[in-house]
Design a protein around this motif. Structure first.
Motif, mmCIF file in Angstrom:
data_model
loop_
_atom_site.group_PDB
_atom_site.id
_atom_site.type_symbol
_atom_site.label_atom_id
_atom_site.label_comp_id
_atom_site.label_asym_id
_atom_site.label_seq_id
_atom_site.Cartn_x
_atom_site.Cartn_y
_atom_site.Cartn_z
ATOM 1 N N ALA A 89 0.803 -1.217 0.000
ATOM 2 C CA ALA A 89 0.000 0.000 0.000
ATOM 3 C C ALA A 89 0.839 1.272 0.000
ATOM 4 C CB ALA A 89 -0.935 0.003 1.209
ATOM 5 N N MET A 90 2.002 1.264 0.675
ATOM 6 C CA MET A 90 2.746 2.498 0.880
ATOM 7 C C MET A 90 4.219 2.443 0.497
ATOM 8 S SD MET A 90 1.377 3.615 4.541
ATOM 9 C CE MET A 90 -0.244 3.132 5.027
ATOM 10 N N GLY A 91 4.672 1.297 0.063
ATOM 11 C CA GLY A 91 6.086 1.162 -0.257
ATOM 12 C C GLY A 91 6.903 0.838 0.979
ATOM 13 N N LYS A 92 8.196 0.662 0.766
ATOM 14 C CA LYS A 92 9.092 0.345 1.887
ATOM 15 C C LYS A 92 9.175 1.529 2.844
ATOM 16 C CE LYS A 92 12.180 -3.190 0.274
ATOM 17 N NZ LYS A 92 13.553 -3.628 0.225
ATOM 18 N N ALA A 93 9.410 1.205 4.103
ATOM 19 C CA ALA A 93 9.533 2.240 5.133
ATOM 20 C C ALA A 93 10.759 3.101 4.860
ATOM 21 C CB ALA A 93 9.638 1.584 6.502
ATOM 22 N N ASN A 94 10.550 4.414 4.924
ATOM 23 C CA ASN A 94 11.655 5.354 4.734
ATOM 24 C C ASN A 94 11.347 6.649 5.494
ATOM 25 O OD1 ASN A 94 14.096 6.296 3.792
ATOM 26 N ND2 ASN A 94 13.232 7.099 1.914
ATOM 27 N N TRP A 95 10.908 6.532 6.715
ATOM 28 C CA TRP A 95 10.480 7.691 7.490
ATOM 29 C C TRP A 95 11.474 8.104 8.566
ATOM 30 C CZ3 TRP A 95 10.242 5.857 12.408
ATOM 31 C CH2 TRP A 95 9.941 4.509 12.569
ATOM 32 N N CYS A 96 12.592 7.409 8.631
ATOM 33 C CA CYS A 96 13.566 7.649 9.676
ATOM 34 C C CYS A 96 14.957 7.750 9.043
ATOM 35 C CB CYS A 96 13.506 6.478 10.656
ATOM 36 S SG CYS A 96 14.715 6.534 11.945
ATOM 37 N N HIS A 97 15.729 8.725 9.508
ATOM 38 C CA HIS A 97 17.076 8.908 8.964
ATOM 39 C C HIS A 97 18.053 9.059 10.117
ATOM 40 C CE1 HIS A 97 15.086 9.393 5.146
ATOM 41 N NE2 HIS A 97 14.268 10.232 5.747
ATOM 42 N N THR A 98 19.249 8.515 9.930
ATOM 43 C CA THR A 98 20.248 8.547 11.002
ATOM 44 C C THR A 98 21.539 9.198 10.531
ATOM 45 O OG1 THR A 98 21.092 6.368 10.385
ATOM 46 C CG2 THR A 98 19.397 6.443 12.088
#
Length: 186
Positions: free
Chosen positions: A173-182
């Motif tokens: 539904a939304m694609g791979k998670a990519n909401w966090c960056h380090t």
């Protein structure tokens, strides 16, 4: 005649922008803190949207859940206090016992996620931190729904299968998670 309420979702996410110490598990099973620090930034709207979708998959339309990220010291303290385990774990779930009749929301419970442990797990599994944290959020929500993989092998199989199904649906539904960056700070 009663009006039907529109489905409501509320996700309460407490997030600290402090820097988290990296920890490593040594061969003898002990945890070692490193001097490296990890600074994490999160796209809050994106993660809230994904959590709402996860809750919708589980038919929780009027649910509130609290998710908090912590460091290894806090997780070690809470894990030893509530489970008698003397190590920082990746995620703990605390189901709520009451709901809020005023707001109309059912309070599902609290999820505590240890960022340094998840950072290391993501690195070992060769996945992004967003993917690992989302896996922990799904795991925590399923625990709040009453599933417990520690009961027996069959319970572990059911919970593991449910996690995989939810993860697959979220990605579709939304694609791979990519909401966090380090950022690694030496």
């Amino acid at each position: 005649m009663h009006k039907l309420k529109k489905p409501k979702f509320s996700t309460n996410i407490i997030f600290s922008t402090k820097k988290f110490k990296k920890i490593l598990k040594s061969r003898d099973g002990k945890y070692i803190e490193q001097k490296d620090l990890v600074k994490i930034s999160v796209e809050m709207n994106e993660i809230k949207h994904r959590i709402k979708f996860i809750l919708a998959l589980l038919n929780d339309f009027s649910t509130e859940v609290s998710i908090r990220f912590c460091d290894s010291e806090e997780m070690l303290s809470i894990n030893s206090q509530f489970r008698g385990k003397l190590y920082p774990t990746d995620v703990l779930s605390f189901p709520a016992l009451d709901s809020d009749p005023v707001s109309g929301f059912v309070y599902l419970g609290d999820i505590l996620i240890c960022l340094p442990v998840c950072f290391n797990q993501a690195k070992r599994a060769r996945m992004t931190l967003s993917e690992e944290l989302e896996r922990m959020i799904i795991h925590g929500i399923i625990h709040l729904k009453g599933f417990d993989h520690e009961r027996n092998e069959h319970a572990w199989n059911v919970m593991s299968h449910l996690e995989k199904i939810i993860k697959k649906e979220v990605i579709l539904a939304m694609g791979k998670a990519n909401w966090c960056h380090t950022d690694l700070i030496k």
